[in-house]
Design a protein around this motif. Structure first.
Motif, PDB file in Angstrom:
ATOM      1  N   ASN A  73      62.423 -72.530 -19.904  1.00  0.00           N
ATOM      2  CA  ASN A  73      61.714 -73.571 -19.153  1.00  0.00           C
ATOM      3  C   ASN A  73      60.205 -73.372 -19.155  1.00  0.00           C
ATOM      4  O   ASN A  73      59.453 -74.346 -19.082  1.00  0.00           O
ATOM      5  CB  ASN A  73      62.257 -73.665 -17.731  1.00  0.00           C
ATOM      6  CG  ASN A  73      63.621 -74.321 -17.680  1.00  0.00           C
ATOM      7  OD1 ASN A  73      63.958 -75.160 -18.497  1.00  0.00           O
ATOM      8  ND2 ASN A  73      64.429 -73.906 -16.711  1.00  0.00           N
ATOM      9  N   GLU A  74      59.753 -72.135 -19.244  1.00  0.00           N
ATOM     10  CA  GLU A  74      58.310 -71.868 -19.327  1.00  0.00           C
ATOM     11  C   GLU A  74      57.710 -72.408 -20.619  1.00  0.00           C
ATOM     12  O   GLU A  74      56.514 -72.691 -20.683  1.00  0.00           O
ATOM     13  CB  GLU A  74      58.042 -70.355 -19.260  1.00  0.00           C
ATOM     14  CG  GLU A  74      58.243 -69.738 -17.913  1.00  0.00           C
ATOM     15  CD  GLU A  74      58.132 -68.216 -17.958  1.00  0.00           C
ATOM     16  OE1 GLU A  74      57.687 -67.654 -18.994  1.00  0.00           O
ATOM     17  OE2 GLU A  74      58.503 -67.584 -16.955  1.00  0.00           O
ATOM     18  N   GLN A  75      58.526 -72.535 -21.654  1.00  0.00           N
ATOM     19  CA  GLN A  75      58.017 -72.906 -22.974  1.00  0.00           C
ATOM     20  C   GLN A  75      58.319 -74.341 -23.387  1.00  0.00           C
ATOM     21  O   GLN A  75      57.921 -74.764 -24.460  1.00  0.00           O
ATOM     22  CB  GLN A  75      58.591 -71.944 -24.031  1.00  0.00           C
ATOM     23  CG  GLN A  75      58.256 -70.501 -23.790  1.00  0.00           C
ATOM     24  CD  GLN A  75      56.764 -70.242 -23.714  1.00  0.00           C
ATOM     25  OE1 GLN A  75      55.967 -70.884 -24.396  1.00  0.00           O
ATOM     26  NE2 GLN A  75      56.373 -69.309 -22.865  1.00  0.00           N
ATOM     27  N   THR A  76      59.015 -75.077 -22.545  1.00  0.00           N
ATOM     28  CA  THR A  76      59.372 -76.445 -22.915  1.00  0.00           C
ATOM     29  C   THR A  76      58.740 -77.433 -21.937  1.00  0.00           C
ATOM     30  O   THR A  76      58.595 -77.140 -20.756  1.00  0.00           O
ATOM     31  CB  THR A  76      60.901 -76.637 -22.910  1.00  0.00           C
ATOM     32  OG1 THR A  76      61.413 -76.286 -21.630  1.00  0.00           O
ATOM     33  CG2 THR A  76      61.562 -75.801 -23.979  1.00  0.00           C
ATOM     34  N   THR A  77      58.380 -78.576 -22.456  1.00  0.00           N
ATOM     35  CA  THR A  77      57.869 -79.643 -21.609  1.00  0.00           C
ATOM     36  C   THR A  77      58.734 -80.873 -21.845  1.00  0.00           C
ATOM     37  O   THR A  77      58.985 -81.267 -22.988  1.00  0.00           O
ATOM     38  CB  THR A  77      56.401 -79.976 -21.946  1.00  0.00           C
ATOM     39  OG1 THR A  77      56.289 -80.213 -23.354  1.00  0.00           O
ATOM     40  CG2 THR A  77      55.471 -78.852 -21.552  1.00  0.00           C
ATOM     41  N   GLY A  78      59.206 -81.465 -20.774  1.00  0.00           N
ATOM     42  CA  GLY A  78      60.026 -82.663 -20.886  1.00  0.00           C
ATOM     43  C   GLY A  78      61.492 -82.399 -21.172  1.00  0.00           C
ATOM     44  O   GLY A  78      62.318 -83.276 -20.984  1.00  0.00           O
TER      45      GLY A  78
END
Length: 135
Positions: free
Chosen positions: A69-74
């Motif tokens: 989750n820290e590395q993904t957006t959307g």
């Protein structure tokens, strides 16, 4: 059994956790291994490795989800398709907690699983997320 094949069986067992209750998982794992043994010879060492790695990944899913989750957006883990998410769980575990698996191997194997089990966009999505985590 080769490492890629073992990894695929680990992926399949982890994927099954999305469709069963915690109480059912032990029995489902036993049934999976029983079926696998009817299809091919499985050494006790390989069976133990598969089961142990599944257990270790499952224990760390909350931490792995946080890293993803820290590395993904959307596309947080709650919105990802289950095949991609399961591939990411296994790959991130191997990258961060399995000292026997080089990071590049974990990423490459995850992309190969995505080619087989995900959508057309899956391999590049998996590769992108894992590259960010590896950086």
């Amino acid at each position: 059994m080769g490492r890629s094949e073992i990894r695929e069986h680990i992926f399949r067992m982890l994927f099954g956790r999305e469709f069963h209750t915690q109480e059912e998982l032990l029995e489902q794992g036993r049934l999976y291994m029983e079926l696998l043994k009817t299809e091919r010879e499985v050494s006790e060492t390989d069976e133990a490795y598969i089961q142990e790695k599944c257990r270790k990944v499952e224990e760390l899913i909350p931490e792995i989800d946080a890293l993803i989750n820290e590395q993904t957006t959307g596309w947080k883990t709650g919105r990802m398709n289950k095949a991609d998410l399961t591939i990411l769980w296994l790959a991130v575990y191997e990258m961060k907690w399995d000292e026997d698996i080089p990071v590049k191997v974990a990423i490459n194997e995850a992309v190969e699983l995505a080619k087989k089990y995900s959508s057309d966009e899956g391999p590049s999505f998996i590769n992108g997320v894992l590259a960010k985590i590896a950086a």
